[in-house]
Design a protein around this motif. Structure first.
Motif, PDB file in Angstrom:
ATOM      1  N   SER A   1       2.371 -11.707   2.841  1.00  0.00           N
ATOM      2  CA  SER A   1       2.851 -10.239   2.784  1.00  0.00           C
ATOM      3  C   SER A   1       4.290 -10.161   3.183  1.00  0.00           C
ATOM      4  O   SER A   1       5.137  -9.411   2.703  1.00  0.00           O
TER       5      SER A   1
ATOM      6  N   ASP B   1       6.551 -10.571   0.214  1.00  0.00           N
ATOM      7  CA  ASP B   1       6.752  -9.385  -0.571  1.00  0.00           C
ATOM      8  C   ASP B   1       7.608  -8.481  -0.017  1.00  0.00           C
ATOM      9  O   ASP B   1       8.519  -7.870  -0.704  1.00  0.00           O
TER      10      ASP B   1
ATOM     11  N   ASP C   1      10.920  -7.807  -2.181  1.00  0.00           N
ATOM     12  CA  ASP C   1      10.988  -6.370  -2.730  1.00  0.00           C
ATOM     13  C   ASP C   1      12.193  -5.694  -2.307  1.00  0.00           C
ATOM     14  O   ASP C   1      13.139  -4.974  -3.157  1.00  0.00           O
TER      15      ASP C   1
ATOM     16  N   ARG D   1       8.629  -6.099  -8.184  1.00  0.00           N
ATOM     17  CA  ARG D   1       7.941  -5.739  -6.894  1.00  0.00           C
ATOM     18  C   ARG D   1       6.523  -6.016  -6.773  1.00  0.00           C
ATOM     19  O   ARG D   1       5.770  -5.896  -7.595  1.00  0.00           O
ATOM     20  N   GLY D   2       6.317  -6.547  -5.600  1.00  0.00           N
ATOM     21  CA  GLY D   2       4.874  -6.844  -5.194  1.00  0.00           C
ATOM     22  C   GLY D   2       4.187  -7.959  -5.814  1.00  0.00           C
ATOM     23  O   GLY D   2       2.833  -8.113  -5.847  1.00  0.00           O
ATOM     24  N   LYS D   3       5.081  -8.663  -6.448  1.00  0.00           N
ATOM     25  CA  LYS D   3       4.407  -9.911  -7.214  1.00  0.00           C
ATOM     26  C   LYS D   3       4.713 -11.456  -6.782  1.00  0.00           C
ATOM     27  O   LYS D   3       4.078 -12.429  -6.875  1.00  0.00           O
TER      28      LYS D   3
ATOM     29  N   GLY E   1       4.639 -12.519  -3.302  1.00  0.00           N
ATOM     30  CA  GLY E   1       3.796 -12.790  -2.363  1.00  0.00           C
ATOM     31  C   GLY E   1       2.669 -13.929  -3.077  1.00  0.00           C
ATOM     32  O   GLY E   1       2.294 -14.883  -2.571  1.00  0.00           O
TER      33      GLY E   1
ATOM     34  N   TYR F   1       0.590  -0.566  -2.325  1.00  0.00           N
ATOM     35  CA  TYR F   1      -0.176  -1.715  -3.050  1.00  0.00           C
ATOM     36  C   TYR F   1      -1.572  -1.637  -2.585  1.00  0.00           C
ATOM     37  O   TYR F   1      -2.127  -1.013  -1.327  1.00  0.00           O
TER      38      TYR F   1
ATOM     39  N   TYR G   1      -3.848  -9.184  -1.371  1.00  0.00           N
ATOM     40  CA  TYR G   1      -3.818 -10.588  -0.664  1.00  0.00           C
ATOM     41  C   TYR G   1      -5.134 -11.145  -0.624  1.00  0.00           C
ATOM     42  O   TYR G   1      -5.221 -12.280   0.119  1.00  0.00           O
TER      43      TYR G   1
END
Length: 361
Positions: free
Chosen positions: A204, A207, A211, A226-228, A230, A272, A277
Motif C-alpha cells: 500500500s 500506491d 498516486d 492511480r491505485g495500480k 502496488g 479503494y 491487496y
C-alpha cells in the motif's frame, strides 16, 4: 469455511499484522486462530509501541524491570520477547501441522542498527536464543547494511523474515542473500528442511507515494493509473520469485523456498476496495499479513477470483512501464520508501523508549 480458508486453498496463508499482551492474556489471539483462520503473526516496532503505550498489561513487568535497574531498550525487548514466546506457543500446533510453513511469529531487530550488519546478526542470534522457539522468525530489514546479516542468520539455521522490500532490484538481492545463506547452512551440516524464510514486499505504501506523483502530473492518463502500482509491483515480485526460486536448480535438497509475503496490505485510500491487496495478490506459496480490519473485510467479502499471481507478469509489467513513461521515477520512489520505512520504525522505537524510560526511574 471462510474466505480466508478459500484464500489458503489458492495458496496464500493469512497472518495477523498485530500483537499485544492484551490479545494474549484475553485469549483473543487464540480465538482469531480458531474463528478467523489466522495461521501466523508479524510484529514491528510500531506495533509494539502501540501495544506497550496503552493499558496496564505491562505494568507489573515494568515494575520488576525497574527493580532490576534495566535500561529502556533492555526492558522493551524483555517485554517483547515474553509476548513473542507466548504467541509462538499459541501457534505451536499450527506450526507442527503445516510442517513449519505457518504458525510463525516474527520479531524485528532494532531498526536503529539496520546499517550495521555485525550488530544486526548479533542481535538476531540473541533474539533467536532468548525466545527459544522453533516457530520464531527474526525480521531483518532489506537494507544495504543488513543484507549480509540475512545470509549469516540463515547459515546459522535461523528462520528469517526479510522486511521493508519495495523494489524488484532490492528483492533480487534478497533472493541471492537467501540462496547464499541456505547453501552455507547445508555446508554447515544443518538440516535445511527446518529453516524457513519469507520476503516481505510492501504494497500500500507504493500506491500512496505513486498516486501522489500521478496526481501532481494531473493528466487524464496519469490519474487513470492511480491505485495500480502496488499490485503490479507485487505481481512482478511474484514473477521474479517463480523464475529465481521455483525454477532454481542450485539449491540444497530439502530447501524450503523463501515465500513472498505481502505486507502493508491495509488500503490507505478509502476509495479503494478494502480487500484490494488480498484478492489481487492471491497465489501459490505466498503469505499475506493483514491488520485485523483487513482480515474482517476479507471475511465479509466474496471478491476472491482465484489465483491472481501466476499469470500476471505481462500485464503488471505493462502497468509499471506506463507509470514510468508518464513521468514517475520508480527508482526514486522505491529509494524514498525504503528510507522512510526505516525512519518510521526508528521513530516508533524511539517514542517507545521515551515512554518506557520514565517508568524505569
Amino acid at each position: 469455511m471462510t474466505t480466508i480458508d478459500d484464500l489458503a486453498k489458492i495458496g496464500t496463508s493469512t497472518w495477523l499484522d498485530d500483537m499485544s499482551r492484551e490479545r494474549l492474556e484475553s485469549g483473543n489471539l487464540k480465538e482469531l486462530l480458531s474463528t478467523k483462520s489466522i495461521v501466523g503473526v508479524t510484529t514491528n516496532p510500531a506495533i509494539f509501541a502501540a501495544a506497550m503505550s496503552k493499558g496496564t498489561a505491562y505494568d507489573a513487568d515494568i515494575e520488576k524491570l525497574k527493580a532490576e535497574r534495566a535500561k529502556a531498550d533492555e526492558a522493551v525487548y524483555s517485554l517483547a520477547i515474553d509476548d513473542v514466546r507466548d504467541a509462538c506457543d499459541v501457534f505451536q500446533e499450527v506450526y507442527e501441522k503445516s510442517g513449519g510453513k505457518d504458525g510463525r511469529v516474527s520479531i524485528e531487530v532494532d531498526p536503529r542498527i539496520s546499517d550495521d550488519g555485525e550488530a544486526t546478526i548479533a542481535q538476531a542470534r540473541e533474539l533467536w536464543n532468548r525466545v527459544g522457539r522453533e516457530n520464531l522468525m527474526i525480521k531483518i530489514p532489506a537494507t544495504d547494511g543488513s543484507m549480509g546479516a540475512i545470509s549469516e542468520a540463515l547459515a546459522d539455521g535461523i528462520s528469517v523474515n526479510v522486511t521493508l522490500i519495495f523494489s524488484l532490484e532490492r528483492y533480487k538481492q534478497v533472493i541471492e542473500a537467501f540462496k547464499t545463506g541456505i547453501r552455507r547452512a547445508a555446508a554447515n551440516d544443518l538440516d535445511v528442511s527446518k529453516i524457513h524464510s519469507v520476503a516481505s514486499f510492501f504494497v500500500s505504501r507504493v500506491d500512496v507515494e505513486i498516486d501522489k506523483r500521478l496526481e501532481e502530473i494531473g493528466s487524464e492518463d496519469a490519474l487513470a493509473l492511480r491505485g495500480k502500482a502496488g499490485v503490479a509491483n507485487a505481481q512482478q515480485a511474484y514473477a521474479l520469485y517463480v523464475s529465481e526460486l521455483e525454477n532454481a536448480t542450485d539449491l540444497p535438497e530439502g530447501t524450503n523456498l523463501q515465500r513472498p509475503l505481502w505486507a502493508s496490505t491495509g488500503v490507505k485510500n478509502p476509495d479503494y476496495s478494502p480487500t484490494l491487496y488480498v484478492s489481487e495478490l492471491a497465489g501459490p506459496n505466498t503469505v499475506n499479513t493483514m491488520p485485523e480490519k483487513t482480515i474482517d473485510a476479507t471475511l465479509e467479502s466474496d471478491t476472491l477470483h482465484g489465483d491472481t499471481l501466476s499469470n500476471s507478469a505481462e500485464e503488471s509489467a505493462k502497468v509499471l512501464e506506463d507509470i514510468a513513461a508518464i513521468g514517475v521515477d520508480l527508482d526514486d520512489v522505491f529509494a524514498q520508501l525504503e528510507r522512510e520505512g526505516v525512519e518510521k520504525f526508528v521513530d516508533a522505537w524511539n517514542e517507545l523508549l521515551e515512554s518506557v524510560s520514565p517508568r524505569l526511574v
